[in-house]
Scaffold this active site. Sequence first.
Site, PDB file in Angstrom:
ATOM      1  N   SER A 125       0.831  -1.205   0.000  1.00 46.72           N
ATOM      2  CA  SER A 125       0.000   0.000   0.000  1.00 46.72           C
ATOM      3  C   SER A 125       0.863   1.251   0.000  1.00 46.72           C
ATOM      4  CB  SER A 125      -0.859  -0.014   1.265  1.00 46.72           C
ATOM      5  OG  SER A 125      -1.440   1.245   1.482  1.00 46.72           O
ATOM      6  N   TYR A 150      -2.373  -1.077  10.809  1.00 41.45           N
ATOM      7  CA  TYR A 150      -2.540  -1.648   9.464  1.00 41.45           C
ATOM      8  C   TYR A 150      -1.337  -1.293   8.588  1.00 41.45           C
ATOM      9  CZ  TYR A 150      -3.941  -1.822   4.565  1.00 41.45           C
ATOM     10  OH  TYR A 150      -3.959  -2.048   3.205  1.00 41.45           O
ATOM     11  N   LYS A 154       1.852  -3.662   6.754  1.00 36.95           N
ATOM     12  CA  LYS A 154       2.317  -3.639   5.351  1.00 36.95           C
ATOM     13  C   LYS A 154       3.817  -3.385   5.304  1.00 36.95           C
ATOM     14  CE  LYS A 154      -1.577  -4.365   3.197  1.00 36.95           C
ATOM     15  NZ  LYS A 154      -1.811  -5.703   2.629  1.00 36.95           N
TER      16      LYS A 154
HETATM   17  P1  NAD Z   1     -10.786  -7.365   0.845  1.00 32.24           P
HETATM   18  O1  NAD Z   1     -11.011  -7.372   2.306  1.00 32.24           O
HETATM   19  O2  NAD Z   1     -11.946  -7.218  -0.051  1.00 32.24           O
HETATM   20  O3  NAD Z   1      -9.973  -8.684   0.415  1.00 32.24           O
HETATM   21  C1  NAD Z   1      -9.093  -9.349   1.289  1.00 32.24           C
HETATM   22  C2  NAD Z   1      -9.495 -10.816   1.301  1.00 32.24           C
HETATM   23  O4  NAD Z   1      -8.632 -11.531   2.177  1.00 32.24           O
HETATM   24  C3  NAD Z   1     -10.931 -11.028   1.802  1.00 32.24           C
HETATM   25  O5  NAD Z   1     -11.626 -11.827   0.874  1.00 32.24           O
HETATM   26  C4  NAD Z   1     -10.746 -11.739   3.137  1.00 32.24           C
HETATM   27  O6  NAD Z   1     -11.798 -12.622   3.414  1.00 32.24           O
HETATM   28  C5  NAD Z   1      -9.424 -12.448   2.904  1.00 32.24           C
HETATM   29  N1  NAD Z   1      -8.691 -12.803   4.123  1.00 32.24           N
HETATM   30  C6  NAD Z   1      -8.334 -12.003   5.168  1.00 32.24           C
HETATM   31  N2  NAD Z   1      -7.656 -12.725   6.070  1.00 32.24           N
HETATM   32  C7  NAD Z   1      -7.568 -13.994   5.602  1.00 32.24           C
HETATM   33  C8  NAD Z   1      -6.991 -15.201   6.095  1.00 32.24           C
HETATM   34  N3  NAD Z   1      -6.366 -15.252   7.276  1.00 32.24           N
HETATM   35  N4  NAD Z   1      -7.096 -16.325   5.335  1.00 32.24           N
HETATM   36  C9  NAD Z   1      -7.734 -16.284   4.148  1.00 32.24           C
HETATM   37  N5  NAD Z   1      -8.304 -15.191   3.633  1.00 32.24           N
HETATM   38  C10 NAD Z   1      -8.214 -14.050   4.360  1.00 32.24           C
HETATM   39  O7  NAD Z   1      -9.696  -6.234   0.544  1.00 32.24           O
HETATM   40  P2  NAD Z   1      -9.147  -5.687  -0.847  1.00 32.24           P
HETATM   41  O8  NAD Z   1      -9.524  -4.268  -0.950  1.00 32.24           O
HETATM   42  O9  NAD Z   1      -9.493  -6.633  -1.942  1.00 32.24           O
HETATM   43  O10 NAD Z   1      -7.603  -5.730  -0.537  1.00 32.24           O
HETATM   44  C11 NAD Z   1      -6.764  -6.796  -0.952  1.00 32.24           C
HETATM   45  C12 NAD Z   1      -5.363  -6.546  -0.418  1.00 32.24           C
HETATM   46  O11 NAD Z   1      -4.912  -5.283  -0.917  1.00 32.24           O
HETATM   47  C13 NAD Z   1      -5.300  -6.450   1.107  1.00 32.24           C
HETATM   48  O12 NAD Z   1      -4.104  -7.049   1.533  1.00 32.24           O
HETATM   49  C14 NAD Z   1      -5.260  -4.965   1.350  1.00 32.24           C
HETATM   50  O13 NAD Z   1      -4.611  -4.652   2.545  1.00 32.24           O
HETATM   51  C15 NAD Z   1      -4.468  -4.476   0.144  1.00 32.24           C
HETATM   52  N6  NAD Z   1      -4.723  -3.055  -0.166  1.00 32.24           N
HETATM   53  C16 NAD Z   1      -6.013  -2.633  -0.357  1.00 32.24           C
HETATM   54  C17 NAD Z   1      -6.252  -1.279  -0.609  1.00 32.24           C
HETATM   55  C18 NAD Z   1      -7.659  -0.775  -0.782  1.00 32.24           C
HETATM   56  O14 NAD Z   1      -7.861   0.443  -0.676  1.00 32.24           O
HETATM   57  N7  NAD Z   1      -8.649  -1.618  -1.077  1.00 32.24           N
HETATM   58  C19 NAD Z   1      -5.183  -0.373  -0.687  1.00 32.24           C
HETATM   59  C20 NAD Z   1      -3.890  -0.854  -0.508  1.00 32.24           C
HETATM   60  C21 NAD Z   1      -3.676  -2.203  -0.251  1.00 32.24           C
HETATM   61  N1  UFG Z   2     -13.118  10.814   3.282  1.00 28.53           N
HETATM   62  C1  UFG Z   2     -14.131  11.677   3.630  1.00 28.53           C
HETATM   63  N2  UFG Z   2     -15.278  11.157   4.128  1.00 28.53           N
HETATM   64  C2  UFG Z   2     -15.476   9.827   4.295  1.00 28.53           C
HETATM   65  C3  UFG Z   2     -14.440   8.941   3.939  1.00 28.53           C
HETATM   66  C4  UFG Z   2     -13.269   9.478   3.435  1.00 28.53           C
HETATM   67  O1  UFG Z   2     -13.986  12.892   3.497  1.00 28.53           O
HETATM   68  O2  UFG Z   2     -16.536   9.410   4.768  1.00 28.53           O
HETATM   69  C5  UFG Z   2     -11.878  11.372   2.724  1.00 28.53           C
HETATM   70  C6  UFG Z   2     -10.661  11.064   3.593  1.00 28.53           C
HETATM   71  O3  UFG Z   2     -10.526  12.032   4.593  1.00 28.53           O
HETATM   72  C7  UFG Z   2      -9.554  11.113   2.550  1.00 28.53           C
HETATM   73  C8  UFG Z   2     -10.231  10.607   1.259  1.00 28.53           C
HETATM   74  O4  UFG Z   2     -11.628  10.770   1.484  1.00 28.53           O
HETATM   75  O5  UFG Z   2      -9.158  12.418   2.359  1.00 28.53           O
HETATM   76  C9  UFG Z   2      -9.933   9.169   0.949  1.00 28.53           C
HETATM   77  O6  UFG Z   2     -10.206   8.382   2.100  1.00 28.53           O
HETATM   78  P1  UFG Z   2     -10.280   6.796   2.055  1.00 28.53           P
HETATM   79  O7  UFG Z   2     -10.597   6.319   3.428  1.00 28.53           O
HETATM   80  O8  UFG Z   2     -11.143   6.339   0.940  1.00 28.53           O
HETATM   81  O9  UFG Z   2      -8.791   6.406   1.641  1.00 28.53           O
HETATM   82  P2  UFG Z   2      -7.418   6.687   2.377  1.00 28.53           P
HETATM   83  O10 UFG Z   2      -6.585   7.445   1.411  1.00 28.53           O
HETATM   84  O11 UFG Z   2      -7.589   7.261   3.723  1.00 28.53           O
HETATM   85  O12 UFG Z   2      -6.899   5.206   2.633  1.00 28.53           O
HETATM   86  C10 UFG Z   2      -6.573   4.358   1.568  1.00 28.53           C
HETATM   87  C11 UFG Z   2      -6.801   2.895   1.930  1.00 28.53           C
HETATM   88  C12 UFG Z   2      -5.839   2.459   3.000  1.00 28.53           C
HETATM   89  C13 UFG Z   2      -4.442   2.838   2.666  1.00 28.53           C
HETATM   90  C14 UFG Z   2      -4.350   4.310   2.352  1.00 28.53           C
HETATM   91  C15 UFG Z   2      -2.995   4.756   1.933  1.00 28.53           C
HETATM   92  O13 UFG Z   2      -8.115   2.693   2.386  1.00 28.53           O
HETATM   93  O14 UFG Z   2      -5.900   1.047   3.071  1.00 28.53           O
HETATM   94  O15 UFG Z   2      -5.241   4.599   1.276  1.00 28.53           O
HETATM   95  O16 UFG Z   2      -2.621   4.090   0.785  1.00 28.53           O
HETATM   96  F1  UFG Z   2      -3.619   2.570   3.705  1.00 28.53           F
END
Ligand code: NAD
Ligand code: UFG
Length: 340
Positions: A125, A150, A154
């Site tokens: 991330s 979190y 990472k």
């Molecule tokens: P998500 O929660 O939809 O997907 C994660 C999946 O992992 C889920 O299906 C969950 O059931 C599974 N999981 C969690 N723990 C597990 C375990 N112990 N065994 C088996 N399965 C398990 O999230 P996502 O948005 O698809 O994110 C995927 C990956 O990308 C995550 O590692 C997340 O941290 C990373 N990531 C996501 C974002 C974002 O904004 N969505 C940003 C940066 C990084």
């Molecule tokens: N925001 C609002 N109102 C809301 C939700 C979010 O104003 O109800 C704003 C936040 O303050 C931020 C922007 O929208 O300015 C984006 O917020 P998100 O929560 O959607 O995303 P973040 O950038 O905070 O976080 C994301 C991922 C994290 C990751 C992070 C940095 O969710 O997993 O980017 O990469 F760690």
Amino acid sequence: MATVLLAGGAGYIGSHTAVELLNAGYEVVIADNFANSSPESVRRVEQITGKKVTLYELDIKDRAGLSEVFHAHQIDAVIHFAGLKAVGESVEKPIMYYRNNIDTTLSLLEVMQEADVKKIIFSSSATVYGETNPVPYTETMPRGVCTNPYGWTKAMMEQIFEDAARADQALSVILLRYFNPIGAHASGRIGEDPQGIPNNLMPYVTQVAVGKRACLTIYGNDYPTPDGTCTRDYIHVVDLAKGHVKAIQYILQNHCMEIINLGTGQPYSVTEIVDTFEKVNGVKINHVYGARRAGDLPACYANADKALEILGWKTELSLEDMCRDAWNWQKQNPNGYQNA
Ligand code: NAD
Ligand code: UFG
């Protein structure tokens, strides 16, 4: 064609990646414990592609169970999506986050070692850049000080992968640093399905649009940004998924240890997201400006050059596409995968 194991592949990014891998001709095996997803997403992946996925309900921390999956299939590469990802929850329950996220990673690396599987791509991330690096973030910058457990998981997992690759010269690793994935598959059949009140901006916006939430609070309008609201590098989840296909192609052909940003390089503010969503979809998003949210950075966006250089990948979809597809998914599935 090669077989790819998606650990946590039933989730938001994993399910979209499964579609793109299947469309590119790969065999896909998914192992997920459905901690934050449901088997319905995988059924829909099969519908969209007309192809079969082998699905295991499995906790990746369960080494013995994971070992059976590696015995049952000739796995060529792994993508590790499995993890807990809610920033606020990680502050409340840090031990659960460290246990789940670190243990899934160690378990995968151990079982891969036993099974002699040498290629892994990890979902990292942008959060690992921390608070002090200047934007846009480039991969050569040092990992920074994270603002929540979190983020630390990472950063720690990146360190584990780097150390493992240093010790085992045959192990190839790509650490993909995602920026802010939003949107959904154009079919509207798969998308983001958060449990409870969404923490992230786009699912909150779509739930206001569909009438599940009354009003969006925009966290802070006094930041040092053009309109005072925070800017982020929003990336369409289908572009992100295609980036994984490119990374799989690359890792199957090259011995490597690479860190690669997956973003657009283009920041948009919260207000711009709301305005674009309203314009593209012809709906009103009731919103108010509130206090800043703890831990938010004013700006976070990628330098996306390395992905183009190494993987030949760049994003193709616009903010309009992201807003349209997010709404299409929410409209068709007001309760996500529930009652499907
Ligand atoms: P998500 O929660 O939809 O997907 C994660 C999946 O992992 C889920 O299906 C969950 O059931 C599974 N999981 C969690 N723990 C597990 C375990 N112990 N065994 C088996 N399965 C398990 O999230 P996502 O948005 O698809 O994110 C995927 C990956 O990308 C995550 O590692 C997340 O941290 C990373 N990531 C996501 C974002 C974002 O904004 N969505 C940003 C940066 C990084
Ligand atoms: N925001 C609002 N109102 C809301 C939700 C979010 O104003 O109800 C704003 C936040 O303050 C931020 C922007 O929208 O300015 C984006 O917020 P998100 O929560 O959607 O995303 P973040 O950038 O905070 O976080 C994301 C991922 C994290 C990751 C992070 C940095 O969710 O997993 O980017 O990469 F760690």
